[in-house]
Design an enzyme around this catalytic site. Structure first.
Site, short mmCIF file in Angstrom:
data_model
loop_
_atom_site.label_atom_id
_atom_site.label_comp_id
_atom_site.label_asym_id
_atom_site.label_seq_id
_atom_site.Cartn_x
_atom_site.Cartn_y
_atom_site.Cartn_z
N GLY A 1 0.80 -1.26 0.07
CA GLY A 1 0.26 0.01 0.09
C GLY A 1 0.75 1.24 0.02
N ASP A 2 0.26 2.47 -0.27
CA ASP A 2 0.79 3.71 -0.17
C ASP A 2 1.79 3.90 -1.23
OD1 ASP A 2 -0.91 4.27 1.81
OD2 ASP A 2 0.71 3.67 3.35
N LYS B 1 -0.66 5.19 -5.68
CA LYS B 1 -1.77 4.87 -6.55
C LYS B 1 -2.72 6.00 -6.97
CE LYS B 1 -3.27 1.94 -3.49
NZ LYS B 1 -2.03 1.86 -2.57
N LYS C 1 -1.98 9.18 -6.94
CA LYS C 1 -1.31 10.29 -8.04
C LYS C 1 -1.39 9.34 -9.34
CE LYS C 1 2.84 12.03 -9.95
NZ LYS C 1 4.09 12.72 -9.80
N ASN D 1 -10.00 2.76 4.98
CA ASN D 1 -8.70 2.45 5.54
C ASN D 1 -7.78 3.22 4.51
OD1 ASN D 1 -9.70 0.66 3.52
ND2 ASN D 1 -8.54 -1.15 4.54
N GLY E 1 -5.93 5.70 1.85
CA GLY E 1 -5.61 7.43 1.93
C GLY E 1 -4.85 7.40 0.86
N HIS E 2 -5.50 8.24 -0.41
CA HIS E 2 -4.95 8.21 -1.57
C HIS E 2 -4.58 9.72 -1.95
CE1 HIS E 2 -6.88 4.33 -3.44
NE2 HIS E 2 -5.92 3.95 -2.16
N THR E 3 -3.31 10.01 -1.85
CA THR E 3 -3.17 11.77 -1.93
C THR E 3 -2.82 11.99 -3.32
OG1 THR E 3 -1.88 10.98 0.26
CG2 THR E 3 -1.56 13.27 -0.83
N ARG F 1 -23.02 -13.38 5.96
CA ARG F 1 -24.14 -13.11 5.64
C ARG F 1 -25.11 -12.41 6.42
NH1 ARG F 1 -24.47 -19.31 4.08
NH2 ARG F 1 -23.08 -18.92 5.91
N GLN G 1 -5.16 -0.38 -1.01
CA GLN G 1 -3.99 -1.14 -0.22
C GLN G 1 -3.03 -1.65 -1.45
OE1 GLN G 1 -7.77 -1.99 0.83
NE2 GLN G 1 -7.18 -0.07 2.03
N ALA H 1 -1.45 8.38 5.38
CA ALA H 1 -2.33 9.37 4.79
C ALA H 1 -3.70 9.40 5.54
CB ALA H 1 -2.66 9.10 3.31
N LEU I 1 11.02 8.09 -7.12
CA LEU I 1 12.32 7.74 -7.41
C LEU I 1 13.24 8.95 -6.49
CD1 LEU I 1 14.27 5.94 -9.13
CD2 LEU I 1 13.98 7.85 -10.78
N SER J 1 7.79 8.64 -11.72
CA SER J 1 7.28 9.50 -10.90
C SER J 1 8.35 10.25 -10.04
CB SER J 1 5.97 8.98 -9.89
OG SER J 1 5.74 10.22 -9.02
P1 GDP Z 1 -1.69 5.44 -2.31
O1 GDP Z 1 -2.37 5.10 -1.01
O2 GDP Z 1 -0.99 4.60 -3.01
O3 GDP Z 1 -2.40 6.25 -3.27
O4 GDP Z 1 -0.49 6.52 -1.82
P2 GDP Z 1 -0.40 7.48 -0.43
O5 GDP Z 1 -0.98 8.97 -1.08
O6 GDP Z 1 -0.84 6.96 0.83
O7 GDP Z 1 1.21 7.91 -0.41
C1 GDP Z 1 1.89 8.09 -1.35
C2 GDP Z 1 2.56 9.60 -0.92
O8 GDP Z 1 3.59 9.79 -1.85
C3 GDP Z 1 1.72 10.54 -1.10
O9 GDP Z 1 1.91 11.62 -0.23
C4 GDP Z 1 2.17 11.28 -2.25
O10 GDP Z 1 1.79 12.58 -2.49
C5 GDP Z 1 3.43 10.99 -2.49
N1 GDP Z 1 4.07 10.68 -3.73
C6 GDP Z 1 3.54 10.21 -4.77
N2 GDP Z 1 4.35 10.13 -5.86
C7 GDP Z 1 5.48 10.72 -5.39
C8 GDP Z 1 6.94 10.82 -6.04
O11 GDP Z 1 7.20 10.43 -7.11
N3 GDP Z 1 7.79 11.48 -5.18
C9 GDP Z 1 7.62 12.07 -4.12
N4 GDP Z 1 8.48 12.58 -3.17
N5 GDP Z 1 6.32 11.82 -3.49
C10 GDP Z 1 5.38 11.14 -4.22
P1 IMO Z 2 -3.81 2.52 0.62
O1 IMO Z 2 -4.98 2.48 -0.40
C1 IMO Z 2 -1.15 0.92 3.70
C2 IMO Z 2 -2.95 -2.00 6.65
C3 IMO Z 2 -3.11 -1.45 7.97
C4 IMO Z 2 -3.02 -2.75 8.61
C5 IMO Z 2 -3.64 -3.69 7.65
C6 IMO Z 2 -4.88 -4.01 8.12
O2 IMO Z 2 -3.63 4.12 1.07
O3 IMO Z 2 -2.61 2.20 0.08
P2 IMO Z 2 -7.33 -2.72 7.89
O4 IMO Z 2 -7.71 -1.39 8.64
O5 IMO Z 2 -7.30 -2.59 6.48
O6 IMO Z 2 -8.10 -3.80 8.75
O7 IMO Z 2 -5.77 -2.77 8.34
O8 IMO Z 2 -3.42 -3.07 6.61
N1 IMO Z 2 -3.70 -0.87 5.51
C7 IMO Z 2 -2.76 -0.08 4.77
N2 IMO Z 2 -1.65 0.10 4.72
N3 IMO Z 2 -1.94 1.67 2.76
C8 IMO Z 2 -3.38 1.34 2.94
O9 IMO Z 2 -4.22 1.84 1.96
C9 IMO Z 2 -3.67 0.49 3.78
N4 IMO Z 2 -5.05 0.07 4.02
C10 IMO Z 2 -5.01 -0.83 5.25
O10 IMO Z 2 -1.95 -0.75 8.34
O11 IMO Z 2 -1.49 -3.21 8.60
MG MG Z 3 -2.30 5.59 1.12
#
Ligand code: GDP
Ligand code: IMO
Ligand code: MG
Length: 422
Positions: A12-13, A16, A18, A38, A40-42, A141, A222, A297, A330, A411
């Site tokens: 996760g994180d 995605k 972006k 759960n 958090g897409h930034t 169910r 995730q 996030a 990167l 990116s």
């Molecule tokens: P997601 O859950 O997969 O959408 O990712 P998150 O938003 O939780 O976490 C990615 C973080 O990295 C966010 O704060 C984005 O703004 C940041 N981000 C995305 N691409 C880049 C990149 O190429 N460089 C940097 N420095 N930050 C990035």
């Molecule tokens: P995005 O979409 C990173 C992790 C939690 C925990 C496990 C189970 O932003 O990538 P849950 O609340 O789903 O039952 O927690 O999964 N987790 C994530 N880690 N990014 C996420 O979403 C996550 N969503 C859940 O930290 O380890």
């Molecule tokens: Mg996230």
């Protein structure tokens, strides 16, 4: 026909949000297929930062329609907050958001049960958003779906049964006081009137769109290693972020899928508990965290950081069918003199052929690393592969060779514009 699935290839994180935002420019529809608040897409556009939990990352493009599929579990509070937040920021939602009438609802008791379970030994480190308990109700169910909001009598009956059962568990196991049925019913009926305009048969909507040649992005939340079936069980989420989840979570057929893009962070991170072979507990890990702003996030928790893990990614590519990659963050590696990449796992000196299914084994693996030179410079303003420092180009081609999948996008900052095609 064009349905492209965007999956997180790690824990996760990966960025995605972006990447989905970027690709939405050329998409007619963006559809979220699993998970809940759960996620958090930034997305960063100019000086404005948007953090989305439930609404697809296509919402920031005016011409793109957004779907929340049947596989998503919806927390009304989170959804209404998000709609209000976006509208307050000038984003038009009306007529653009389509919510599946088959999606399950997160109830207040799901969040209570999640938090209570987490307070006991052997916690997963969940986000506390009620995800696990809501999917438990779905599987056993007893879940309440959006469509159930239409019939107040049967909703009352279902809620009464669920709350009675939950009250017993809360009292006996967690020593928490009883829940008030009437208050919950009123809250969910009020929610229904607010989201009513968005509710539809999204399966039929998507099938008509596919038939009419629309371009669809299926947005995963995730990541593959948090997948309920294929991830590092039990330290996973309770849904299927892997590409197969897009079919069940949207009601579209595997034969409709045209490609799968994996979003890969240039290093690894994980939030919550569970095995993490390349995790760094030293100054390099701290540097990744501070340079990459690796804080959740959704919960603000500090993310665990480590080097890129090729065995885990090869597994992720295999289970998802990833046919191209977007490599993110990167730029963060620009502070290192040299960079490590884990190329293989060993246990007791013997190579591990397949990604281990059980966490005890995964916890035991020793990582074999190759060390490659860093570029020790900022990537600010660089918008093409040819303009990257030679060592950064080499990092990309090395990763590509190790994975055997083309890196289609690179990116180099949170901003929309700092992304280029390879
Ligand atoms: P997601 O859950 O997969 O959408 O990712 P998150 O938003 O939780 O976490 C990615 C973080 O990295 C966010 O704060 C984005 O703004 C940041 N981000 C995305 N691409 C880049 C990149 O190429 N460089 C940097 N420095 N930050 C990035
Ligand atoms: P995005 O979409 C990173 C992790 C939690 C925990 C496990 C189970 O932003 O990538 P849950 O609340 O789903 O039952 O927690 O999964 N987790 C994530 N880690 N990014 C996420 O979403 C996550 N969503 C859940 O930290 O380890
Ligand atoms: Mg996230």
């Amino acid at each position: 026909m064009s349905v492209r699935i965007i999956v997180g290839a790690q824990w996760g994180d990966e960025g995605k949000g972006k990447i989905v935002d970027l690709l939405s420019e050329e998409a007619d529809i963006v559809a979220r297929y699993q998970g809940g608040a759960n996620a958090g897409h930034t997305i960063v556009i100019g000086d404005t930062k948007y953090v989305l939990h439930l609404i697809p990352s296509g919402i920031l493009h005016d011409g793109t329609q957004c779907v929340i599929g049947n596989g998503v579990v919806i927390d009304p509070v989170a959804l209404l907050d998000e709609i209000t937040m976006l509208e307050g920021m000038g984003i038009n939602i009306a007529g653009r958001l389509h919510i599946s009438h088959k999606a399950h609802l997160i109830m207040p008791y799901h969040k209570m049960l999640d938090k209570a379970r987490e307070a006991m030994a052997g916690s997963i480190g969940t986000t506390g958003r009620g995800i696990g308990p809501s999917y438990i109700d779905k599987a056993q169910r007893t879940g309440i779906r959006i469509v159930d909001l239409l019939d107040r009598d049967s909703l009352t009956e279902k809620l009464r049964t669920n709350i009675e059962a939950t009250n017993r568990i809360l009292r006996a196991v967690y020593d928490v006081g009883p829940l008030n049925v009437e208050a919950i019913i009123d809250e969910y009926v009020a929610f229904d009137s607010r989201i009513d305009p968005y509710i539809t048969d999204t399966t039929a909507y998507l099938h008509a769109a596919i038939k009419n040649g629309k371009r669809i992005l299926a947005e995963g939340a995730q990541g593959a290693l948090l997948d309920l079936d294929h991830g590092t069980y039990p330290f996973v989420t309770s849904s299927n972020p892997t590409s197969g989840g897009a079919c069940t979570g949207l009601g579209i057929a595997p034969t409709s899928i045209s490609s799968v893009l994996g979003v890969v962070k240039a290093y690894s991170t994980r939030v919550g508990n569970g095995p993490f072979p390349t995790e760094l507990h030293d100054a390099d890990g701290e540097l990744l965290r501070s340079e990459g702003h690796e804080f959740g996030a959704t919960t603000g928790r500090s993310r665990r950081c480590g080097w890129l893990d090729i065995p885990a990614l090869r597994y992720s590519i295999m289970v998802n069918g990833i046919d191209s990659i977007a490599l993110t963050k990167l730029d963060v590696l620009g502070v290192f003199e040299s960079i490590n990449i884990c190329t293989a796992y060993h246990i007791d000196g013997k190579p591990v052929k397949h990604f281990p299914a059980d966490v005890r084994t995964l916890e035991k693996v020793q990582c074999e690393y190759v060390t490659v030179p860093g570029w020790k410079s900022s990537l600010d303003g660089i918008r093409s592969f040819g303009d990257l420092p030679k060592a950064a180009q080499d990092y990309i081609t090395t990763v590509e060779d190790l994975l055997g999948v083309a890196i289609e996008w690179v990116s180099t900052s949170p901003a929309r514009d700092d992304t280029f095609r390879r």
